[in-house]
Scaffold this motif. Structure first.
Motif, PDB file in Angstrom:
ATOM      1  N   UNK A  73      -1.143   1.954  -3.891  1.00 55.37           N
ATOM      2  CA  UNK A  73      -0.676   2.969  -2.955  1.00 55.37           C
ATOM      3  C   UNK A  73      -0.190   2.336  -1.675  1.00 55.37           C
ATOM      4  N   UNK A  74       0.836   2.905  -1.127  1.00 59.81           N
ATOM      5  CA  UNK A  74       1.365   2.496   0.173  1.00 59.81           C
ATOM      6  C   UNK A  74       1.320   3.709   1.084  1.00 59.81           C
ATOM      7  N   UNK A  75       0.774   3.550   2.243  1.00 61.47           N
ATOM      8  CA  UNK A  75       0.765   4.624   3.233  1.00 61.47           C
ATOM      9  C   UNK A  75       1.774   4.287   4.323  1.00 61.47           C
ATOM     10  N   UNK A  76       2.568   5.273   4.691  1.00 58.95           N
ATOM     11  CA  UNK A  76       3.619   5.081   5.681  1.00 58.95           C
ATOM     12  C   UNK A  76       3.452   6.080   6.817  1.00 58.95           C
ATOM     13  N   UNK A  77       3.698   5.629   8.029  1.00 56.34           N
ATOM     14  CA  UNK A  77       3.580   6.513   9.188  1.00 56.34           C
ATOM     15  C   UNK A  77       4.714   6.230  10.161  1.00 56.34           C
ATOM     16  N   UNK A  78       5.530   7.255  10.406  1.00 52.67           N
ATOM     17  CA  UNK A  78       6.655   7.112  11.329  1.00 52.67           C
ATOM     18  C   UNK A  78       6.227   7.428  12.757  1.00 52.67           C
ATOM     19  N   UNK A  79       6.955   6.848  13.704  1.00 50.74           N
ATOM     20  CA  UNK A  79       6.756   7.150  15.112  1.00 50.74           C
ATOM     21  C   UNK A  79       8.069   6.901  15.850  1.00 50.74           C
ATOM     22  N   UNK A  80       8.129   7.381  17.082  1.00 51.96           N
ATOM     23  CA  UNK A  80       9.281   7.111  17.922  1.00 51.96           C
ATOM     24  C   UNK A  80      10.271   8.246  18.065  1.00 51.96           C
ATOM     25  N   UNK A  96      10.039   3.775  14.331  1.00 52.55           N
ATOM     26  CA  UNK A  96       9.236   2.756  13.671  1.00 52.55           C
ATOM     27  C   UNK A  96       8.509   3.390  12.496  1.00 52.55           C
ATOM     28  N   UNK A  97       8.223   2.565  11.509  1.00 51.41           N
ATOM     29  CA  UNK A  97       7.453   2.994  10.345  1.00 51.41           C
ATOM     30  C   UNK A  97       6.437   1.909  10.064  1.00 51.41           C
ATOM     31  N   UNK A  98       5.171   2.278  10.145  1.00 56.24           N
ATOM     32  CA  UNK A  98       4.097   1.329   9.888  1.00 56.24           C
ATOM     33  C   UNK A  98       3.565   1.543   8.486  1.00 56.24           C
ATOM     34  N   UNK A  99       3.435   0.453   7.743  1.00 55.60           N
ATOM     35  CA  UNK A  99       2.943   0.543   6.382  1.00 55.60           C
ATOM     36  C   UNK A  99       1.565  -0.055   6.242  1.00 55.60           C
ATOM     37  N   UNK A 100       0.813   0.468   5.289  1.00 60.73           N
ATOM     38  CA  UNK A 100      -0.502  -0.076   4.970  1.00 60.73           C
ATOM     39  C   UNK A 100      -0.759   0.168   3.492  1.00 60.73           C
ATOM     40  N   UNK A 101      -1.761  -0.507   2.981  1.00 64.27           N
ATOM     41  CA  UNK A 101      -2.081  -0.370   1.561  1.00 64.27           C
ATOM     42  C   UNK A 101      -1.555  -1.563   0.784  1.00 64.27           C
ATOM     43  N   UNK A 153       7.070   6.236  -2.236  1.00 62.52           N
ATOM     44  CA  UNK A 153       6.141   6.564  -1.161  1.00 62.52           C
ATOM     45  C   UNK A 153       6.916   7.050   0.048  1.00 62.52           C
ATOM     46  N   UNK A 154       6.347   8.048   0.717  1.00 70.77           N
ATOM     47  CA  UNK A 154       6.999   8.676   1.860  1.00 70.77           C
ATOM     48  C   UNK A 154       6.026   8.860   3.007  1.00 70.77           C
ATOM     49  N   UNK A 155       6.550   8.767   4.216  1.00 71.74           N
ATOM     50  CA  UNK A 155       5.775   9.134   5.379  1.00 71.74           C
ATOM     51  C   UNK A 155       5.859  10.629   5.632  1.00 71.74           C
ATOM     52  N   UNK A 156       5.192  11.074   6.686  1.00 71.47           N
ATOM     53  CA  UNK A 156       5.146  12.498   7.014  1.00 71.47           C
ATOM     54  C   UNK A 156       6.339  12.957   7.845  1.00 71.47           C
ATOM     55  N   UNK A 157       7.067  12.017   8.392  1.00 67.33           N
ATOM     56  CA  UNK A 157       8.266  12.360   9.143  1.00 67.33           C
ATOM     57  C   UNK A 157       8.038  12.422  10.643  1.00 67.33           C
ATOM     58  N   UNK A 158       9.108  12.189  11.397  1.00 63.73           N
ATOM     59  CA  UNK A 158       9.077  12.310  12.853  1.00 63.73           C
ATOM     60  C   UNK A 158      10.327  13.075  13.287  1.00 63.73           C
ATOM     61  N   UNK A 159      10.143  14.020  14.203  1.00 62.20           N
ATOM     62  CA  UNK A 159      11.242  14.887  14.626  1.00 62.20           C
ATOM     63  C   UNK A 159      12.121  14.182  15.646  1.00 62.20           C
TER      64      UNK A 159
END
Length: 124
Positions: free
Chosen positions: A1-8, A21-26, A113-119
């Motif tokens: 599994x890869x977890x992704x989290x967007x920011x910015x 930015x997109x930070x990955x983990x897993x 794998x997808x992140x949750x998105x950033x507006x």
């Protein structure tokens, strides 16, 4: 599994810039091709940019070419999207994604794998 989290993401005036930015983990992030997609209200998710696992190949949608630039931290766990000369039509939720099928980089189905998105909102 890869977890992704967007920011910015955020609110910016037309002509301005943002850096996502997109930070990955897993699982090893560095072995995946990475992409950015966006989805505006009432529209389908559309391709923005993609980059290969080693960073030597990248693609941008015609609508953002020359304004947006994708990059990644080679061997690391971060993906970036530099967005310049923003336009109101760039307003959308932006998603990062990871996948193994760089041949079909433009299709959401190529990504696992997808992140949750950033507006991102661009005012005129």
């Amino acid at each position: 599994q890869v977890q992704l989290a967007e920011s910015g993401g955020g609110l910016v005036q037309a002509g301005g810039s943002l850096r996502l930015s997109c930070a990955g983990s897993g699982r090893p992030f560095s072995s995946y091709a990475m992409g950015w997609f966006r989805q505006a209200p009432g529209k389908e998710r559309e391709f923005v940019a993609a980059i290969s696992w080693n960073g030597d190949t990248w693609r941008h949608a015609d609508s953002v070419k020359g304004r947006f630039f994708i990059s990644r931290d080679i061997g690391g766990s971060s993906l970036y999207l530099q967005m310049n000369s923003l336009k109101p039509e760039d307003t959308a939720v932006y998603y990062c994604a990871a996948g193994s099928d760089m041949d079909n980089y433009y299709s959401p189905r190529a990504y696992d794998y997808w992140g949750q998105g950033t507006q991102v909102t661009v005012s005129s």
